[in-house]
Design a protein around this motif. Sequence first.
Motif, mmCIF file in Angstrom:
data_model
loop_
_atom_site.group_PDB
_atom_site.id
_atom_site.type_symbol
_atom_site.label_atom_id
_atom_site.label_comp_id
_atom_site.label_asym_id
_atom_site.label_seq_id
_atom_site.Cartn_x
_atom_site.Cartn_y
_atom_site.Cartn_z
ATOM 1 N N GLU A 1 0.864 -1.178 0.000
ATOM 2 C CA GLU A 1 0.000 0.000 0.000
ATOM 3 C C GLU A 1 0.902 1.230 0.000
ATOM 4 N N GLU A 2 0.668 2.148 -0.932
ATOM 5 C CA GLU A 2 1.427 3.404 -0.895
ATOM 6 C C GLU A 2 0.504 4.509 -1.396
ATOM 7 N N GLY A 3 0.188 5.487 -0.551
ATOM 8 C CA GLY A 3 -0.734 6.559 -0.943
ATOM 9 C C GLY A 3 -2.061 5.959 -1.336
ATOM 10 N N GLU A 4 -2.529 6.276 -2.535
ATOM 11 C CA GLU A 4 -3.841 5.778 -2.988
ATOM 12 C C GLU A 4 -3.736 4.383 -3.582
ATOM 13 N N MET A 5 -2.498 3.853 -3.740
ATOM 14 C CA MET A 5 -2.327 2.574 -4.423
ATOM 15 C C MET A 5 -2.459 1.414 -3.428
ATOM 16 N N LYS B 1 -4.170 -7.662 -8.411
ATOM 17 C CA LYS B 1 -5.146 -6.591 -8.637
ATOM 18 C C LYS B 1 -4.626 -5.339 -7.944
ATOM 19 N N ILE B 2 -4.550 -4.234 -8.659
ATOM 20 C CA ILE B 2 -4.089 -2.982 -8.065
ATOM 21 C C ILE B 2 -5.168 -1.922 -8.254
ATOM 22 N N PHE B 3 -5.547 -1.271 -7.159
ATOM 23 C CA PHE B 3 -6.491 -0.138 -7.241
ATOM 24 C C PHE B 3 -5.687 1.125 -6.948
ATOM 25 N N GLU C 1 8.162 1.970 -19.718
ATOM 26 C CA GLU C 1 8.353 0.552 -19.385
ATOM 27 C C GLU C 1 9.834 0.294 -19.154
ATOM 28 N N THR C 2 10.217 -0.073 -17.918
ATOM 29 C CA THR C 2 11.644 -0.310 -17.663
ATOM 30 C C THR C 2 11.963 -1.805 -17.697
ATOM 31 N N THR C 3 10.927 -2.641 -17.888
ATOM 32 C CA THR C 3 11.202 -4.082 -17.809
ATOM 33 C C THR C 3 11.209 -4.718 -19.195
ATOM 34 N N LEU C 4 11.243 -3.867 -20.246
ATOM 35 C CA LEU C 4 11.247 -4.411 -21.605
ATOM 36 C C LEU C 4 12.571 -4.127 -22.290
ATOM 37 N N ASP C 5 13.032 -5.098 -23.102
ATOM 38 C CA ASP C 5 14.175 -4.842 -23.983
ATOM 39 C C ASP C 5 13.669 -4.247 -25.286
ATOM 40 N N TYR D 1 5.482 -4.612 -9.840
ATOM 41 C CA TYR D 1 4.165 -4.094 -10.235
ATOM 42 C C TYR D 1 3.925 -2.690 -9.667
ATOM 43 N N PRO D 2 4.137 -2.473 -8.360
ATOM 44 C CA PRO D 2 3.943 -1.104 -7.851
ATOM 45 C C PRO D 2 4.858 -0.105 -8.537
ATOM 46 N N ARG D 3 6.124 -0.563 -8.789
ATOM 47 C CA ARG D 3 7.107 0.324 -9.423
ATOM 48 C C ARG D 3 6.643 0.709 -10.826
#
Length: 235
Positions: free
Chosen positions: A34-38, A56-58, A83-87, A213-215
């Motif tokens: 949980e961070e702020g509204e996330m 699931k992320i709200f 997107e930092t997780t794509l080549d 996912y949060p990142r």
Amino acid sequence: KGKHRLANDVERVVQEHLTYVREEMCDGWDLIHEEGEMKVYRREVEENGIVVDPLKIFHAIQGVTGHEICHYFWEYQHRMEWETTLDSTKIIEALDQDTVIFFQMHKRVWPTAQRDSCFWSHIRCISNSEEDQPTWLVVNYTTPHPLAPIKPPQVRLIANVAMICETIINEPPLNPKDIKRENIQCKLAYVAFVNPGGWVPSAAVRNVAKREYPRFLRRFTSYVIEQTRDKPILF
Ligand SMILES: O=S(=O)(CCO)c1ccc(-c2ccc(C3CCCC3)c([C@H]3C[C@H]3c3ccccn3)c2)cc1
């Protein structure tokens, strides 16, 4: 334009997500971050020893609309900027102006083999009868494609991902033209069913998912806020 070959699949998966996102967040879901509204929820699920945890992320983002969030999530030309997780990512087929097929090479996550993914990606606006704002959504769903052959040792990811957004207008002024960004908020639900497509160490993937996912959502939403800051509001 007529129906394309995947139109029925797209319709079915979109309706499934619309039904599923309204499901109560009760039994079986763990709030893992949980961070702020996330708020990030996960269910621990394994299929044949492979971690396939639904996620699931709200989240609620001030100053942007659901249309803007979905636009930047769907448009491929912006993807590598957030997107930092794509080549790599590339469109291999456009089925219509709202549905394209992507091929992506994902950055290798040690000690797993490198993943690639091929999915159809569909953006849609669903206007509900009441006068309030429409719902915008994007679905990314794995599909085979002749231009995306499986090339071992790369492992094909199996993904079913949705970004479903509502736009809230706080204290709407009499004239809609006077709506300012400080009066708008996007409430989003991000749902990801990702099957790594082959054996991975459960603990490693759970830790990567919990961190990544949060990142990814933090980085993506900040990107949209930056991109829309001084642009007219896209409802
Ligand atoms: O929202 S999207 O459609 C954006 C378009 O690109 C999306 C997001 C994430 C993924 C993905 C791909 C690979 C993995 C794993 C599986 C084994 C090794 C890597 C994971 C798990 C690990 C979690 C994760 C979450 C976010 C980012 C990266 N890693 C997630 C796919 C699509």
